[in-house]
Motif scaffolding. Structure first.
Motif, PDB file in Angstrom:
ATOM      1  N   MET A   1     -16.441  -7.108  15.598  1.00 35.10           N
ATOM      2  CA  MET A   1     -16.295  -7.798  14.332  1.00 35.10           C
ATOM      3  C   MET A   1     -16.227  -6.805  13.172  1.00 35.10           C
ATOM      4  SD  MET A   1     -15.872 -10.766  13.439  1.00 35.10           S
ATOM      5  CE  MET A   1     -15.997 -11.922  12.176  1.00 35.10           C
ATOM      6  N   GLU A   2     -16.949  -5.738  13.310  1.00 35.77           N
ATOM      7  CA  GLU A   2     -16.963  -4.708  12.263  1.00 35.77           C
ATOM      8  C   GLU A   2     -15.585  -4.046  12.140  1.00 35.77           C
ATOM      9  OE1 GLU A   2     -18.244  -2.581   9.138  1.00 35.77           O
ATOM     10  OE2 GLU A   2     -19.402  -4.139  10.140  1.00 35.77           O
ATOM     11  N   GLN A   3     -14.931  -3.856  13.279  1.00 35.39           N
ATOM     12  CA  GLN A   3     -13.594  -3.252  13.266  1.00 35.39           C
ATOM     13  C   GLN A   3     -12.592  -4.171  12.562  1.00 35.39           C
ATOM     14  OE1 GLN A   3     -12.017  -2.399  17.158  1.00 35.39           O
ATOM     15  NE2 GLN A   3     -10.482  -0.986  16.346  1.00 35.39           N
ATOM     16  N   ALA A   4     -12.711  -5.476  12.776  1.00 35.14           N
ATOM     17  CA  ALA A   4     -11.828  -6.441  12.103  1.00 35.14           C
ATOM     18  C   ALA A   4     -12.068  -6.408  10.599  1.00 35.14           C
ATOM     19  CB  ALA A   4     -12.061  -7.840  12.657  1.00 35.14           C
ATOM     20  N   ARG A   5     -13.309  -6.272  10.177  1.00 34.96           N
ATOM     21  CA  ARG A   5     -13.642  -6.199   8.749  1.00 34.96           C
ATOM     22  C   ARG A   5     -13.043  -4.939   8.114  1.00 34.96           C
ATOM     23  NH1 ARG A   5     -14.266  -9.120   4.638  1.00 34.96           N
ATOM     24  NH2 ARG A   5     -16.085 -10.274   5.231  1.00 34.96           N
ATOM     25  N   LYS A   6     -13.089  -3.834   8.843  1.00 35.33           N
ATOM     26  CA  LYS A   6     -12.510  -2.581   8.329  1.00 35.33           C
ATOM     27  C   LYS A   6     -10.992  -2.723   8.162  1.00 35.33           C
ATOM     28  CE  LYS A   6     -15.906   0.734  10.018  1.00 35.33           C
ATOM     29  NZ  LYS A   6     -16.174   1.853  10.939  1.00 35.33           N
ATOM     30  N   LEU A   7     -10.332  -3.327   9.171  1.00 34.73           N
ATOM     31  CA  LEU A   7      -8.885  -3.549   9.072  1.00 34.73           C
ATOM     32  C   LEU A   7      -8.552  -4.471   7.900  1.00 34.73           C
ATOM     33  CD1 LEU A   7      -7.689  -3.916  12.769  1.00 34.73           C
ATOM     34  CD2 LEU A   7      -6.985  -2.189  11.121  1.00 34.73           C
ATOM     35  N   HIS A   8      -9.327  -5.535   7.752  1.00 35.90           N
ATOM     36  CA  HIS A   8      -9.124  -6.459   6.640  1.00 35.90           C
ATOM     37  C   HIS A   8      -9.238  -5.729   5.306  1.00 35.90           C
ATOM     38  CE1 HIS A   8     -10.809  -8.996   3.408  1.00 35.90           C
ATOM     39  NE2 HIS A   8      -9.887  -9.855   3.803  1.00 35.90           N
ATOM     40  N   GLN A  10      -8.986  -2.547   4.659  1.00 36.35           N
ATOM     41  CA  GLN A  10      -7.932  -1.545   4.509  1.00 36.35           C
ATOM     42  C   GLN A  10      -6.627  -2.189   4.038  1.00 36.35           C
ATOM     43  OE1 GLN A  10      -6.927   0.464   8.153  1.00 36.35           O
ATOM     44  NE2 GLN A  10      -5.314   1.693   7.193  1.00 36.35           N
ATOM     45  N   TYR A  11      -6.181  -3.232   4.731  1.00 38.88           N
ATOM     46  CA  TYR A  11      -4.916  -3.873   4.375  1.00 38.88           C
ATOM     47  C   TYR A  11      -5.019  -4.677   3.089  1.00 38.88           C
ATOM     48  CZ  TYR A  11      -2.886  -2.270   8.705  1.00 38.88           C
ATOM     49  OH  TYR A  11      -2.402  -1.474   9.689  1.00 38.88           O
ATOM     50  N   TYR A  12      -6.179  -5.258   2.839  1.00 36.17           N
ATOM     51  CA  TYR A  12      -6.387  -5.976   1.583  1.00 36.17           C
ATOM     52  C   TYR A  12      -6.229  -5.001   0.410  1.00 36.17           C
ATOM     53  CZ  TYR A  12      -8.617  -8.575  -2.173  1.00 36.17           C
ATOM     54  OH  TYR A  12      -8.865  -9.191  -3.356  1.00 36.17           O
ATOM     55  N   GLY A  13      -6.807  -3.814   0.542  1.00 36.42           N
ATOM     56  CA  GLY A  13      -6.692  -2.795  -0.509  1.00 36.42           C
ATOM     57  C   GLY A  13      -5.249  -2.363  -0.736  1.00 36.42           C
ATOM     58  N   ILE A  14      -4.501  -2.201   0.341  1.00 33.24           N
ATOM     59  CA  ILE A  14      -3.104  -1.787   0.228  1.00 33.24           C
ATOM     60  C   ILE A  14      -2.287  -2.872  -0.488  1.00 33.24           C
ATOM     61  CG2 ILE A  14      -0.988  -1.344   1.547  1.00 33.24           C
ATOM     62  CD1 ILE A  14      -2.796  -0.001   3.680  1.00 33.24           C
ATOM     63  N   ILE A  15      -2.460  -4.124  -0.075  1.00 32.27           N
ATOM     64  CA  ILE A  15      -1.701  -5.227  -0.673  1.00 32.27           C
ATOM     65  C   ILE A  15      -2.101  -5.423  -2.129  1.00 32.27           C
ATOM     66  CG2 ILE A  15      -1.276  -7.726  -0.573  1.00 32.27           C
ATOM     67  CD1 ILE A  15      -1.631  -7.468   2.492  1.00 32.27           C
ATOM     68  N   ASP A  16      -3.420  -5.358  -2.402  1.00 32.27           N
ATOM     69  CA  ASP A  16      -3.899  -5.542  -3.773  1.00 32.27           C
ATOM     70  C   ASP A  16      -3.357  -4.442  -4.691  1.00 32.27           C
ATOM     71  OD1 ASP A  16      -5.640  -7.129  -5.538  1.00 32.27           O
ATOM     72  OD2 ASP A  16      -6.727  -5.218  -5.757  1.00 32.27           O
ATOM     73  N   LYS A  17      -3.329  -3.219  -4.215  1.00 33.37           N
ATOM     74  CA  LYS A  17      -2.802  -2.102  -5.013  1.00 33.37           C
ATOM     75  C   LYS A  17      -1.297  -2.275  -5.262  1.00 33.37           C
ATOM     76  CE  LYS A  17      -2.414   2.908  -5.087  1.00 33.37           C
ATOM     77  NZ  LYS A  17      -2.607   4.151  -4.330  1.00 33.37           N
ATOM     78  N   ALA A  18      -0.579  -2.722  -4.231  1.00 32.82           N
ATOM     79  CA  ALA A  18       0.867  -2.916  -4.375  1.00 32.82           C
ATOM     80  C   ALA A  18       1.181  -4.027  -5.373  1.00 32.82           C
ATOM     81  CB  ALA A  18       1.500  -3.235  -3.028  1.00 32.82           C
ATOM     82  N   LEU A  19       0.306  -5.020  -5.467  1.00 38.17           N
ATOM     83  CA  LEU A  19       0.555  -6.154  -6.364  1.00 38.17           C
ATOM     84  C   LEU A  19       0.005  -5.947  -7.768  1.00 38.17           C
ATOM     85  CD1 LEU A  19      -0.139  -9.112  -3.920  1.00 38.17           C
ATOM     86  CD2 LEU A  19       2.068  -8.358  -4.806  1.00 38.17           C
ATOM     87  N   SER A  20      -0.738  -4.879  -7.987  1.00 33.62           N
ATOM     88  CA  SER A  20      -1.264  -4.652  -9.336  1.00 33.62           C
ATOM     89  C   SER A  20      -0.106  -4.305 -10.262  1.00 33.62           C
ATOM     90  CB  SER A  20      -2.314  -3.537  -9.335  1.00 33.62           C
ATOM     91  OG  SER A  20      -1.769  -2.337  -8.869  1.00 33.62           O
TER      92      SER A  20
END
Length: 184
Positions: A1-8, A10-20
């Motif tokens: 579960m911890e690995q899924a949280r890390k992936l979430h 990571q990708y959330y940060g990438i998408i959020d940065k791209a949409l800023s």
């Protein structure tokens, strides 16, 4: 579960940065309270589902192929560099060629399962700067249709330079006979 949280994260940060800085995404987040990354993922999922189930798929795929590319082309025109200009000019040549081919093969493509899902993936591959698919397809296939390789220059600019004179059928004015249609 911890690995899924890390992936979430990571990708959330990438998408959020791209949409800023994207006005629509910022407005969506401000008005709904839903993070813009989740809104983009939801919109992308909805569009993909509609294409997958063939609900307005031709329209959606062509809007994606045209809409984002038109935006990126206008951005490239305004940028000082020329590298992105070449990428988007090449994309438009390939995209136009594929649309013409699709027009004449529509009867065949109707029978291809998930055709619009495949086309959507292909268009995304063509336009992504990371893959530069349009340039690859142009260099490996379409260029041969435009430039002949029998001892002629392979650079299109060589064909268009002002120092080269290209013979035309009317360049020898002495051989052209113009009929006289005057009536007396």
């Amino acid at each position: 579960m911890e690995q899924a949280r890390k992936l979430h994260d990571q990708y959330y940060g990438i998408i959020d940065k791209a949409l800023s800085g994207v006005g629509v995404a910022e407005t969506f987040q401000a008005k709904t309270g839903v993070p813009k990354a989740y809104g983009a993922i939801g919109a992308g999922g909805l569009i993909f589902s509609m294409v997958f189930f063939n609900i307005a798929a031709p329209l959606l795929v062509n809007l994606i192929g045209f809409g984002y590319a038109a935006y990126a082309t206008m951005h490239a025109i305004e940028s000082p560099g020329k590298e992105d200009d070449a990428q988007w000019l090449t994309y438009w040549v390939v995209y136009g060629f594929l649309n013409v081919v699709e027009y004449f093969t529509r009867v065949l493509t109707y029978w291809v399962p998930f055709y619009f899902v495949i086309k959507l993936g292909f268009i995304i591959w063509l336009m992504l700067p990371a893959t530069r698919g349009a340039e690859q397809l142009y260099q490996r296939g379409l260029r041969a249709l435009v430039v002949h390789s029998n001892n002629k220059p392979t650079n299109l600019q060589a064909h268009c330079s002002p120092s080269t004179s290209v013979p035309t059928p009317l360049s020898d004015a002495g051989s052209v006979k113009v009929p006289n249609f005057k009536s007396d």
